[in-house]
Scaffold this motif. Sequence first.
Motif, PDB file in Angstrom:
ATOM      1  N   ARG A 216       0.225  -0.785  -9.886  1.00 30.31           N
ATOM      2  CA  ARG A 216       1.257  -1.823  -9.869  1.00 30.31           C
ATOM      3  C   ARG A 216       1.789  -2.054 -11.287  1.00 30.31           C
ATOM      4  NH1 ARG A 216       1.983  -7.005  -7.025  1.00 30.31           N
ATOM      5  NH2 ARG A 216       2.687  -8.591  -8.504  1.00 30.31           N
ATOM      6  N   VAL A 257       2.605   1.249  -3.291  1.00 33.86           N
ATOM      7  CA  VAL A 257       2.587   0.159  -4.272  1.00 33.86           C
ATOM      8  C   VAL A 257       3.975  -0.461  -4.402  1.00 33.86           C
ATOM      9  CG1 VAL A 257       2.212  -0.426  -6.696  1.00 33.86           C
ATOM     10  CG2 VAL A 257       0.647   1.150  -5.532  1.00 33.86           C
ATOM     11  N   LEU A 261       5.118  -4.323  -3.980  1.00 28.65           N
ATOM     12  CA  LEU A 261       5.913  -5.075  -4.959  1.00 28.65           C
ATOM     13  C   LEU A 261       7.149  -5.691  -4.311  1.00 28.65           C
ATOM     14  CD1 LEU A 261       5.735  -2.694  -8.057  1.00 28.65           C
ATOM     15  CD2 LEU A 261       4.760  -4.982  -7.890  1.00 28.65           C
TER      16      LEU A 261
END
Length: 748
Positions: A216, A257, A261
Amino acid sequence: MEEPGVVVEAVVECVLYADATGFTVARMATGEQEQLTATGPSLWGVQPGETLRLHGRWTRHRQYGSQLVVTECERVLPAQVHAIRRYLGSGLVRGIGPRLAQAIVDHFAQDTLQVIATTPQRLLEVHHIGPARRDAIVAAWAEQQAIREVMVFLHQAGVSPALATRIHKALGEQTLTVLRKDPYRLAEAVPGIGFVTAETIARAVGIDASDPKRLRAGLLHTLERAQAQGHCHVPQEHVIGQAARLLEAEPAELHQVLDTLRADRKVVVELLAHAGTHRAVVFPTWLHHAEVNLAGDLMRLLKAPSQLPGQARWSHPHTPLAGPGIPAGGLHPDQEQAVRMALTHTVSLLTGGPGCGKSFTVATLVALARSAGATVTLAAPTGRAAQRLAQLTGQPAMTVHRLLRTRTAAKEEGALFGSDDPLQADLIVIDEASMLDVHLAARLARAVPSGCHLLLVGDVDQLPSVGPGSVLRDLLSVPVIARTRLTQVFRQAPGGSLVINAHRIRAGQLPSNGGEFWFVAVERAEDIPDQVLDIALRRLPEKFGLDSGQVQVLCPGRRTAAGALALSRALQARCNPARPDAAQHWVGDRVFRLGDRVMAIRNNYDKGPAGVFNGSYGTVTGVLSDQRRLEVSLEEGTTVGYDFDELDELLHAYAITVHRAQGSEYPYVVVPLTTAAGKGMLQRNLLYTAITRAQKMIVLVGQPEALQMAVRHTGARRNTALARRLADGLAEPAPPPVLSSSGQLACF
């Protein structure tokens, strides 16, 4: 023969030198009178008053004599009375200065630190300490001990202990927990600390390379690097590819990921038209909101009927312009067109190069509008640009930040802000509009009332904004927005060769020497810094009878030997050297001294009566070690304080980058040019901007091939979607779809 290893416990008296590599020289005291000089990178970030246990070996320097070369440095609490007194009186514990430290140590002697830590109520036994001061001392002591623990942790992790105060200020009591369990959070939570530092700590504490928190942080870091280059969005395949190389991870993992997000509203993935097809691009959420809001508010302003007083509109093309500011022979046709445009269109743009009369046109417009009863507000992105705008128009002007801060302050006092409480003006003129990034422009547009006229004035050939976006260029690419470009050059002398060469460079032609413009060729890059110093400090002042403060060194970049950091350090050493009787304070490899020229590089609305804004210049007028604070007198006439842990908001201004100089002008300018700066810095718009900062003379010093590279290289366009949003919105098409990173339609 090399001396054997030794262990010495000593108190830091002062830092004598520190550089960007971490190499530090400090004067230490091992007793009341005994002193030593210690050197080495492990001393980086030490502060006067600290007691250190030093591991190293003795050596003898030919010039400086006996020195302790330190291989390891441990911070320890002082045990001797003199060391305790020095520690408390150094300012490390806020609220205790030298006199109070003397009184406390005189009363408690070697038990002083134990009393403060375990029985602080006994501090009331000391004269001049009451309950309020006791509580302040206890709180400061607790904070200092917590910071000390963070310093030890960072040192063990291979990270500079000098970051401890900044990290603790941001994370508070959670600091050590975050460092041990989620160091990647630093990159999001602590200004000035990025992925690389977090990665170093993560490796030290054993976080797995495949940890989702690392992936991340790496993706966000990739987006941050794009933002630093001015982009509002990045193609999704580029984000994934760059992050995969950085993290050595599989693209499939990173797609997951990225979806996370997006779900956390950290990013927006949008489908934009590109080369006859559509491409998924990734925005940081805050940038996406800023761009969308800016487009929406500009469309609102463009579609709103004018509320300018009728007598100020001059809408009939055959009605001659007359009134204050109109010269007897009338305006140049382009200038007259620009004035009419600003008085008849709710959003308009005025552009042109140096010497083409933008300032005179604006002054005429302002005088004419005011004479017709219109309320005019003038602003610019920086303090110096606002001051120049006020001088040229004879009317008050302010920074855009201060203009918007006025409305924010009103909101804090209970009023509404935004479309319900807009700026009260009929005409708003923003100068140096090329400096507006998308975030600041969005805040400005939101505050402008419907029906108000907004005129943006700037030179699109200058550098774009430091922040992401290219607002002025994007608006100029939307045909429906009214614009006038002034091309007739009026200003020839003085400064004629400056104007001529600026236009030559803008056209991609090499400049020519003479008059107010000179290029000093230096073949060897290593000779450039000395030539710059000689020209700035000796040759120009001697030739024109100047003070060296009238000469400003502007650099394409920061990091090379001829960059802003190295040259600013060298200029400071010549213009404001260390003096035994003058206080100074080291922060890493930077030292702040009385009389230093500094620049604010971050907006801080809590400083002074109206805040301090990025680009404000000032002079250090106080180094208050016992209060751990600098006092800075700003050019605007106010004096503000900066705590020692806030000094990352200040930059020494002896040499600055051309980017930092936007919106400012200086009588004399010296610019180093070296091929080491690379194509990323040596660009036509950067050189053009540097030349247009000079009022009387500019001297370029450097390699001929670096000058040729700068003139030839036009630079890359920034990734933005503002122009497309405006064109689509004004045509009222269906809104573009927003996708997840996996390609599925997403609802927002």
